[in-house]
Motif scaffolding. Structure first.
Motif, PDB file in Angstrom:
ATOM      1  N   LYS A 122       0.948  -2.730  53.578  1.00 42.23           N
ATOM      2  CA  LYS A 122       2.347  -3.159  53.569  1.00 42.23           C
ATOM      3  C   LYS A 122       3.090  -2.682  54.793  1.00 42.23           C
ATOM      4  O   LYS A 122       3.988  -3.342  55.273  1.00 42.23           O
ATOM      5  N   LYS A 123       2.755  -1.507  55.253  1.00 38.96           N
ATOM      6  CA  LYS A 123       3.584  -0.878  56.280  1.00 38.96           C
ATOM      7  C   LYS A 123       3.061  -1.046  57.695  1.00 38.96           C
ATOM      8  O   LYS A 123       3.790  -0.847  58.653  1.00 38.96           O
ATOM      9  N   ALA A 124       1.804  -1.366  57.828  1.00 37.11           N
ATOM     10  CA  ALA A 124       1.269  -1.368  59.184  1.00 37.11           C
ATOM     11  C   ALA A 124       0.562  -2.675  59.494  1.00 37.11           C
ATOM     12  O   ALA A 124      -0.225  -3.161  58.701  1.00 37.11           O
ATOM     13  N   SER A 125       0.862  -3.208  60.601  1.00 37.04           N
ATOM     14  CA  SER A 125       0.074  -4.345  61.044  1.00 37.04           C
ATOM     15  C   SER A 125      -1.200  -3.769  61.650  1.00 37.04           C
ATOM     16  O   SER A 125      -1.310  -2.581  61.887  1.00 37.04           O
ATOM     17  N   ARG A 126      -2.150  -4.624  61.881  1.00 27.32           N
ATOM     18  CA  ARG A 126      -3.448  -4.147  62.315  1.00 27.32           C
ATOM     19  C   ARG A 126      -3.447  -3.370  63.632  1.00 27.32           C
ATOM     20  O   ARG A 126      -4.189  -2.427  63.801  1.00 27.32           O
TER      21      ARG A 126
ATOM     22  N   ALA B  10       6.380   8.683  64.942  1.00 29.48           N
ATOM     23  CA  ALA B  10       5.797   8.072  63.738  1.00 29.48           C
ATOM     24  C   ALA B  10       6.874   7.268  63.014  1.00 29.48           C
ATOM     25  O   ALA B  10       8.028   7.697  62.945  1.00 29.48           O
ATOM     26  N   ARG B  11       6.504   6.115  62.496  1.00 31.50           N
ATOM     27  CA  ARG B  11       7.499   5.309  61.775  1.00 31.50           C
ATOM     28  C   ARG B  11       7.429   5.571  60.277  1.00 31.50           C
ATOM     29  O   ARG B  11       8.427   5.562  59.592  1.00 31.50           O
ATOM     30  N   PHE B  12       6.224   5.764  59.774  1.00 28.31           N
ATOM     31  CA  PHE B  12       6.069   6.027  58.353  1.00 28.31           C
ATOM     32  C   PHE B  12       5.187   7.253  58.150  1.00 28.31           C
ATOM     33  O   PHE B  12       4.137   7.360  58.777  1.00 28.31           O
ATOM     34  N   VAL B  13       5.619   8.136  57.279  1.00 27.02           N
ATOM     35  CA  VAL B  13       4.797   9.290  56.932  1.00 27.02           C
ATOM     36  C   VAL B  13       4.651   9.335  55.409  1.00 27.02           C
ATOM     37  O   VAL B  13       5.643   9.303  54.674  1.00 27.02           O
TER      38      VAL B  13
ATOM     39  N   SER C 259       1.786   5.257  64.384  1.00 30.27           N
ATOM     40  CA  SER C 259       2.998   4.800  63.698  1.00 30.27           C
ATOM     41  C   SER C 259       2.962   5.077  62.201  1.00 30.27           C
ATOM     42  O   SER C 259       4.000   5.197  61.577  1.00 30.27           O
ATOM     43  N   VAL C 260       1.767   5.161  61.628  1.00 28.42           N
ATOM     44  CA  VAL C 260       1.666   5.501  60.203  1.00 28.42           C
ATOM     45  C   VAL C 260       0.795   6.753  60.069  1.00 28.42           C
ATOM     46  O   VAL C 260      -0.320   6.791  60.590  1.00 28.42           O
ATOM     47  N   VAL C 261       1.318   7.753  59.397  1.00 28.77           N
ATOM     48  CA  VAL C 261       0.560   8.995  59.230  1.00 28.77           C
ATOM     49  C   VAL C 261       0.483   9.359  57.744  1.00 28.77           C
ATOM     50  O   VAL C 261       1.496   9.410  57.055  1.00 28.77           O
ATOM     51  N   PHE C 262      -0.741   9.581  57.271  1.00 29.95           N
ATOM     52  CA  PHE C 262      -0.948  10.196  55.962  1.00 29.95           C
ATOM     53  C   PHE C 262      -1.058  11.691  56.235  1.00 29.95           C
ATOM     54  O   PHE C 262      -1.954  12.125  56.952  1.00 29.95           O
ATOM     55  N   LEU C 263      -0.147  12.450  55.683  1.00 32.11           N
ATOM     56  CA  LEU C 263      -0.074  13.871  55.984  1.00 32.11           C
ATOM     57  C   LEU C 263      -0.590  14.685  54.794  1.00 32.11           C
ATOM     58  O   LEU C 263       0.032  14.698  53.734  1.00 32.11           O
TER      59      LEU C 263
ATOM     60  N   ILE D 237      -2.910   4.022  62.776  1.00 31.91           N
ATOM     61  CA  ILE D 237      -2.800   4.750  61.520  1.00 31.91           C
ATOM     62  C   ILE D 237      -3.682   5.993  61.622  1.00 31.91           C
ATOM     63  O   ILE D 237      -4.813   5.908  62.104  1.00 31.91           O
ATOM     64  N   ARG D 238      -3.180   7.108  61.198  1.00 29.99           N
ATOM     65  CA  ARG D 238      -3.954   8.351  61.243  1.00 29.99           C
ATOM     66  C   ARG D 238      -3.804   9.131  59.940  1.00 29.99           C
ATOM     67  O   ARG D 238      -2.790   9.043  59.273  1.00 29.99           O
TER      68      ARG D 238
END
Ligand SMILES: [Zn+2]
Ligand SMILES: [Zn+2]
Length: 232
Positions: free
Chosen positions: A110-114, A221-224, A194-198, A118-119
């Motif tokens: 939903k949050k990230a385009s390809r 980062a845009r989304f965490v 831009s997307v980080v799973f922390l 993403i990390r």
């Protein structure tokens, strides 16, 4: 059987029964988290996102947490940490249900385009603590999650000084002060993921994750999304 198992037989980190780090009866006592919760208010939330009304600038966008913290899990985590039983953490992580990973993949879709980066990353320990303990639980959790999701793990943050264990701080204000300015990004890079799973081990008040998220967002980062082994 490996020689190491013969010399140091595995014993349950909760009850001491021989054979594995988390014996079957103790596995059954672990409470998997089935609901989805808002990081800030703890209320139920659709698809793990922070409620629109709870959202804040520079804040955490969602939460994935695997187990409800309880007596059995508390003993296991304490033993992993203070006795340095890395294998116990891997056993614990292997018990995480697939449903959690598919929820995470949905968050990413939903949050990230390809093209976006993403990390999976983690809350760092100070150098002294890491040296003393030999490993960082949060990093091992990040490794396991990254592998499972097929997303790259990257160490994005450093802890610049040692802090009091959060458990020794009394008020929320004291906790905040204890953590102010304690994290910084490892290196400034463009584009920043831009997307980080922390990842972190246990979510209590969330002050640590909030502070780390603030730093990640300031860096680009845009989304965490917070990923924790357990939630109190
Ligand atoms: Zn047991
Ligand atoms: Zn909320």
């Amino acid at each position: 059987m490996f020689l190491i198992d013969f010399l140091f037989p595995k014993a349950c980190l909760s009850c001491g029964r021989l054979g594995s780090y988390i014996c079957l009866p103790c596995q059954r006592k672990l409470k998997s988290i089935e609901g989805k919760y808002c990081f800030y208010c703890g209320g139920e939330s659709i698809s793990n996102y922070t409620h629109p009304a709870c959202r804040r600038i520079g804040g955490v966008d969602g939460l994935i947490t695997f187990f409800q913290y309880g007596r059995v899990l508390g003993r296991i985590i304490k033993n992993i940490k203070y006795r340095g039983v890395k294998g116990g953490l891997n056993e614990l992580i292997s018990l995480v249900g697939a449903v959690n990973y598919s929820a995470m993949m949905k968050m990413v879709d939903k949050k990230a385009s390809r093209e976006e980066q993403i990390r999976v990353s983690f809350i760092p320990l100070s150098h002294q603590r890491q040296a003393r303990r030999g490993f960082n639980q949060a990093e091992l959790i990040a490794n396991a999650v990254a592998k499972r999701l097929g997303i790259k793990q990257e160490s994005l943050l450093v802890k610049t000084r040692t802090t009091l264990p959060q458990a020794n701080t009394k008020s929320i204000d004291e906790r905040k002060k204890n953590l102010q300015g304690v994290f910084s990004v490892k290196k400034i890079r463009r584009p920043f993921p831009s997307v980080v799973f922390l990842a972190d081990d246990i979510l209590t008040t969330g002050t640590t994750i909030r502070e780390a998220t603030r730093v990640l967002k300031r860096a680009g980062a845009r989304f965490v999304f917070a990923v924790t082994l357990a939630k109190v």
